[in-house]
Design a protein around this motif. Sequence first.
Motif, PDB file in Angstrom:
ATOM      1  N   ARG A 135      31.881  -9.280  65.117  1.00  0.00           N
ATOM      2  CA  ARG A 135      31.470 -10.453  64.698  1.00  0.00           C
ATOM      3  C   ARG A 135      31.675 -11.420  65.640  1.00  0.00           C
ATOM      4  N   ASP A 187      25.857  -5.357  59.152  1.00  0.00           N
ATOM      5  CA  ASP A 187      25.611  -6.282  59.978  1.00  0.00           C
ATOM      6  C   ASP A 187      24.316  -5.572  60.866  1.00  0.00           C
ATOM      7  N   VAL A 188      24.253  -4.407  61.055  1.00  0.00           N
ATOM      8  CA  VAL A 188      23.404  -3.885  61.941  1.00  0.00           C
ATOM      9  C   VAL A 188      22.073  -3.456  61.376  1.00  0.00           C
ATOM     10  N   PRO A 190      20.649  -3.395  58.061  1.00  0.00           N
ATOM     11  CA  PRO A 190      19.781  -4.236  57.630  1.00  0.00           C
ATOM     12  C   PRO A 190      18.818  -4.839  58.369  1.00  0.00           C
ATOM     13  N   ASN A 191      19.252  -5.067  59.649  1.00  0.00           N
ATOM     14  CA  ASN A 191      18.375  -5.935  60.490  1.00  0.00           C
ATOM     15  C   ASN A 191      17.438  -5.239  61.360  1.00  0.00           C
ATOM     16  N   GLN A 192      17.603  -3.756  61.269  1.00  0.00           N
ATOM     17  CA  GLN A 192      16.587  -2.912  62.199  1.00  0.00           C
ATOM     18  C   GLN A 192      15.226  -2.848  61.314  1.00  0.00           C
ATOM     19  N   ARG A 197      19.748  -3.264  52.959  1.00  0.00           N
ATOM     20  CA  ARG A 197      20.991  -3.387  52.774  1.00  0.00           C
ATOM     21  C   ARG A 197      21.551  -2.431  51.764  1.00  0.00           C
TER      22      ARG A 197
END
Length: 239
Positions: A135, A187-188, A190-192, A197
């Motif tokens: 992070r 962190d990774v 869910p943003n793809q 989530r």
Amino acid sequence: MAYQSLRLEYLQIPPVSRAYTTACVLTTAAVQLELITPFQLYFNPELIFKHFQIWRLITNFLFFGPVGFNFLFNMIFLYRYCRMLEEGSFRGRTADFVFMFLFGGFLMTSDRMSKSKELLTQAFTIMLVYVWSRRNPYVRMNFFGLLNFQAPFLPWVLMGFSLLLGNSIIVDLLGIAVGHIYFFLEDVFPNQPGGIRILKTPSILKAIFDTPDEDPNYNPLPEERPGGFAWGEGQRLGG
């Protein structure tokens, strides 16, 4: 005066970091005073599930070993990076921080079900270091004044140092693996595109640990500062 200063400094440590580091110190003190033995602490599935020694699910995360260099080294890193996480990316999200503890502990325990006589405190510390390092990818680190590198390499440097000391790196690899799983899911993924989530903190943890929103004008300290130790200290690029 000195007592009051120490007490004030102690109470300024965020609650989860304070509780965990205190538990580790008290457990070690109890062993040193021969009130308990390490044989009562280590992870052993047979003793846990057949003899109902349930406390081992917790105590195997609280003991680094006898007081010495290894204990001090690991305690410093545990305190420093646990506190930096809680005061940084988990600020105001105590329930999420506790959930990360439970998630990491569950994965480590599940992985070691076929093993016995193991302590997972070092693996847990490496997990915390790994999540913080991922992070804060642009923080420059200095290790004992000998190595300069960016934060994501820190868990691997610690593993190499452990190897140089003649320790097994299995627990370090376990900590790195569990830290990576948490970081990826939180962190990774869910943003793809199409990502969701998967990790959701239970409402009961939020009800117990989360407090009302803090002053929105509060400006927290940079995440790499708390702790004040030179071992593995960092500085942001461009800073």
